[in-house]
Design an enzyme around this catalytic site. Sequence first.
Site, mmCIF file in Angstrom:
data_model
loop_
_atom_site.group_PDB
_atom_site.id
_atom_site.type_symbol
_atom_site.label_atom_id
_atom_site.label_comp_id
_atom_site.label_asym_id
_atom_site.label_seq_id
_atom_site.Cartn_x
_atom_site.Cartn_y
_atom_site.Cartn_z
ATOM 1 N N TYR A 33 1.246 -0.573 0.598
ATOM 2 C CA TYR A 33 0.076 -0.328 -0.243
ATOM 3 C C TYR A 33 0.963 1.306 -0.306
ATOM 4 O O TYR A 33 2.252 0.948 0.325
ATOM 5 C CB TYR A 33 -0.939 0.299 1.165
ATOM 6 C CG TYR A 33 -0.523 0.032 2.378
ATOM 7 C CD1 TYR A 33 0.714 -0.668 3.453
ATOM 8 C CD2 TYR A 33 -0.301 1.492 3.225
ATOM 9 C CE1 TYR A 33 0.618 -0.543 4.430
ATOM 10 C CE2 TYR A 33 0.383 1.883 4.152
ATOM 11 C CZ TYR A 33 1.371 1.048 5.075
ATOM 12 O OH TYR A 33 1.937 0.499 5.423
ATOM 13 N N ARG A 52 8.178 3.957 -5.104
ATOM 14 C CA ARG A 52 8.140 3.255 -3.731
ATOM 15 C C ARG A 52 7.021 1.849 -4.152
ATOM 16 O O ARG A 52 7.635 0.486 -3.671
ATOM 17 C CB ARG A 52 8.325 4.015 -2.259
ATOM 18 C CG ARG A 52 8.185 3.240 -1.256
ATOM 19 C CD ARG A 52 8.097 3.449 0.283
ATOM 20 N NE ARG A 52 6.880 3.862 0.786
ATOM 21 C CZ ARG A 52 6.127 5.451 1.804
ATOM 22 N NH1 ARG A 52 7.485 5.044 2.301
ATOM 23 N NH2 ARG A 52 5.251 5.307 2.137
ATOM 24 N N ARG A 100 -7.775 -20.462 -2.557
ATOM 25 C CA ARG A 100 -6.293 -20.476 -1.021
ATOM 26 C C ARG A 100 -5.529 -21.305 -1.613
ATOM 27 O O ARG A 100 -6.098 -22.753 -1.150
ATOM 28 C CB ARG A 100 -7.207 -20.146 0.232
ATOM 29 C CG ARG A 100 -6.132 -19.705 1.549
ATOM 30 C CD ARG A 100 -7.090 -19.422 3.292
ATOM 31 N NE ARG A 100 -5.926 -19.209 3.739
ATOM 32 C CZ ARG A 100 -4.833 -20.155 4.079
ATOM 33 N NH1 ARG A 100 -4.546 -21.455 3.896
ATOM 34 N NH2 ARG A 100 -3.995 -19.838 4.551
ATOM 35 N N HIS A 102 -0.891 -21.105 -0.565
ATOM 36 C CA HIS A 102 0.129 -20.317 -0.133
ATOM 37 C C HIS A 102 0.649 -19.722 -1.665
ATOM 38 O O HIS A 102 0.856 -18.365 -1.705
ATOM 39 C CB HIS A 102 0.883 -20.826 0.612
ATOM 40 C CG HIS A 102 0.443 -20.863 2.117
ATOM 41 N ND1 HIS A 102 -1.027 -21.424 2.361
ATOM 42 C CD2 HIS A 102 0.403 -20.494 3.048
ATOM 43 C CE1 HIS A 102 -0.861 -21.674 3.505
ATOM 44 N NE2 HIS A 102 -0.214 -20.748 4.315
ATOM 45 N N LYS A 147 6.336 -2.090 1.554
ATOM 46 C CA LYS A 147 5.099 -1.258 2.234
ATOM 47 C C LYS A 147 4.240 -1.984 2.326
ATOM 48 O O LYS A 147 3.760 -2.687 1.746
ATOM 49 C CB LYS A 147 5.196 -0.160 2.015
ATOM 50 C CG LYS A 147 4.801 0.559 2.479
ATOM 51 C CD LYS A 147 4.416 2.420 2.171
ATOM 52 C CE LYS A 147 2.983 3.221 3.090
ATOM 53 N NZ LYS A 147 3.384 3.247 4.097
ATOM 54 N N GLU A 180 12.190 2.101 14.585
ATOM 55 C CA GLU A 180 11.379 3.230 13.791
ATOM 56 C C GLU A 180 9.821 2.851 14.541
ATOM 57 O O GLU A 180 9.950 2.241 15.357
ATOM 58 C CB GLU A 180 10.919 2.821 12.303
ATOM 59 C CG GLU A 180 10.107 2.098 12.060
ATOM 60 C CD GLU A 180 10.169 1.840 10.163
ATOM 61 O OE1 GLU A 180 9.816 2.725 9.684
ATOM 62 O OE2 GLU A 180 9.873 0.414 9.424
ATOM 63 N N LEU A 205 11.277 1.385 7.143
ATOM 64 C CA LEU A 205 10.321 1.918 6.060
ATOM 65 C C LEU A 205 11.706 2.997 5.251
ATOM 66 O O LEU A 205 11.360 3.904 6.439
ATOM 67 C CB LEU A 205 9.520 1.774 5.951
ATOM 68 C CG LEU A 205 8.389 1.740 4.873
ATOM 69 C CD1 LEU A 205 8.358 1.026 3.378
ATOM 70 C CD2 LEU A 205 7.236 3.333 4.810
HETATM 71 N N1 PMP Z 1 7.401 3.610 8.568
HETATM 72 C C1 PMP Z 1 6.789 2.930 8.591
HETATM 73 C C2 PMP Z 1 6.553 1.433 9.794
HETATM 74 C C3 PMP Z 1 5.171 3.643 8.164
HETATM 75 O O1 PMP Z 1 4.084 2.828 8.652
HETATM 76 C C4 PMP Z 1 4.990 4.642 7.669
HETATM 77 C C5 PMP Z 1 3.847 5.466 7.122
HETATM 78 N N2 PMP Z 1 3.658 4.953 5.952
HETATM 79 C C6 PMP Z 1 6.666 5.732 7.365
HETATM 80 C C7 PMP Z 1 7.779 5.124 8.416
HETATM 81 C C8 PMP Z 1 6.734 6.871 6.931
HETATM 82 O O2 PMP Z 1 6.383 6.975 5.801
HETATM 83 P P1 PMP Z 1 6.432 7.718 5.166
HETATM 84 O O3 PMP Z 1 6.892 9.131 5.188
HETATM 85 O O4 PMP Z 1 5.996 7.881 3.511
HETATM 86 O O5 PMP Z 1 4.481 8.124 5.107
#
Ligand code: PMP
Length: 287
Positions: A33, A52, A100, A102, A147, A180, A205
């Site tokens: 997403y 991304r 379904r 895997h 993501k 993070e 991310l």
């Molecule tokens: N880390 C994670 C785990 C996230 O889910 C997000 C939000 N999408 C971010 C960092 C920040 O990313 P962005 O600046 O692209 O929103």
Amino acid sequence: MPREAYVNGRYVPHAQAAVHIEDRGYQFADGVYEVVTIHRGTLIDEEPHLNRLERSLDELRIAMPMSRPALKLVARELIRRNAVSNGIVYLQVTRGVAPRDHKFPGHARPALVMTTRQMKPHSTKLLEDGAKVIAVPDIRWARCDIKSVSLLPNVLAKQAASEAEAYEAWQVDADGFVTEGSSTNAWIVTGEGTVVTRAVGQEILNGITRISLLKLIESHGYTLEERAFSLEEAKAAKEAFITSSTSFVLAVTQIDDTPVGNGHPGILTGKLRRHYFDFMDRAGDPI
Ligand code: PMP
């Protein structure tokens, strides 16, 4: 005017928008997403978000559901239909619908869902007080650079934050370093005024807000280090903040029970937030 969503080729009333029960996103979290900020009717950093998206899809060997120009067109049409001025576009692509099993299905077509949401500005209280974060162990998989919609650890982390009356949870790796937040990137400012954020790798991310803020930091001549910092270092830092497409640049003033710096939003953090808003006001012009 009822809110609309885009689901696999159709604009439909949001309340009735649905996907099949054998969509692999629903069965396996087999999808990715993006969340893109809409600021004054304009998409911020649309190209980097689509880059991304393509990268996440590539890593999972899912095809783009439609061309980039077509995706952009759908996003704009949905923003128009829903008359969103400030908010987000949510875009989700899954491997599609198949019985379904895997392993990858032979013939499934990638499924695309897009929604928009109008959002209010952050409350004055949040901006004046700053955000509280709590520390939680990072229990995620080894490919946090993708993501993926598989967000259970992030869900549990944010729920823990909510129960502690905190805004966010900072995930901490086995060596005591902050990776993070559950949906944000983590930053500190050292006593010497150096801005520090973790270097990208498979543990985090690469936030699009992070990327734009790094450019702004560089262009304004602030000192920067991309390296891991420990939870201990963060608690002793002069300032701390988080970034994301919905938090922008938001001061962190408390980590667990420890106030950060003097317990008020940091001065450099405030400057960076203003630089970021100026950047959005310029409708995301290249920095
Ligand atoms: N880390 C994670 C785990 C996230 O889910 C997000 C939000 N999408 C971010 C960092 C920040 O990313 P962005 O600046 O692209 O929103």
